[in-house]
Write a protein that holds these residues in place. Sequence first.
Motif, PDB file in Angstrom:
ATOM      1  N   GLY A 297     -12.568  35.309  -4.881  1.00 42.46           N
ATOM      2  CA  GLY A 297     -11.560  36.316  -4.619  1.00 42.46           C
ATOM      3  C   GLY A 297     -11.606  36.920  -3.238  1.00 42.46           C
TER       4      GLY A 297
ATOM      5  N   ARG B   1      -7.837  33.104  -5.194  1.00 41.14           N
ATOM      6  CA  ARG B   1      -8.349  32.813  -6.531  1.00 41.14           C
ATOM      7  C   ARG B   1      -7.310  32.046  -7.346  1.00 41.14           C
TER       8      ARG B   1
ATOM      9  N   SER C 167     -15.193  27.037 -10.671  1.00 43.45           N
ATOM     10  CA  SER C 167     -14.650  28.393 -10.707  1.00 43.45           C
ATOM     11  C   SER C 167     -15.320  29.272 -11.759  1.00 43.45           C
TER      12      SER C 167
END
Length: 258
Positions: free
Chosen positions: A180, A234, A62
């Motif tokens: 996202g 996310r 991430s």
Amino acid sequence: TYHNDIRGEGIYAPVAWIYNRFILPLVLRQASRIIITRIHHRSPCLESFSGKLVHIPPGVDSTHFFPGEHPGKIGDLFFLGIFDEYHQYKGFDVLLQAIALLVQEGKDVTVIAGGSGPLIGKYQKLAADLLIERNVIFPGFIPGRELPFYYAGTTAFVLPSVDPSREGFGIVLLEAMACGRPVIATNIAGMAAEIEECRAGIIVQRNNPSELAVAIRRLIEDKTLAGRMGDAGRRLIEDRFDWKIIAERVETLYAGML
């Protein structure tokens, strides 16, 4: 870790059969534990080893894949795959049919089809036959460092996989959500349940261009919904699918066997 079944086409079919019938059971019997990446659509090859199965999905970095600023929109949809005989199960032809339906309705939709392979010509011809040649862009192989740029530059990511015996999980869905972006996937994806639960995207039936077209139209036309789903994706990555979290689960499993 058992990702998916070994399948072979043509002259490779007997090789795959011999492996699955004789070699694979030997490997699985030797294993203390068998990590499976998804709970649903469990392989018949694992039926005799249910007591060894542990569910731990793949993860995603991430810090590499994250929502970021983008200089401009490059397309409406992003698809990423390998365009060869084996990976036809990713359902890119179904996506092209869905795009054709939207274009017939007057929707100007552009899909970025990332990846290389010997069947690109076949899909370019299919796009031309469907009269959507200008709606499909083939940028070729995309290096890993550039992938966040493509995720961020499109409205949604689409993975219309059609074969549960070959679709082990769908790691590209993790990458897209980490960036996202809302995702559209079929119900055989490894994290389809989580996507629905957290409302991080839309799950559709496989081999259904019409339903896929409806999902695409919904996200393209409703930017608020797309943004909300992207944010939810996310959060889902940060809470459950970051590699640090997944690595800790694997480490705990190994420690328990020592």
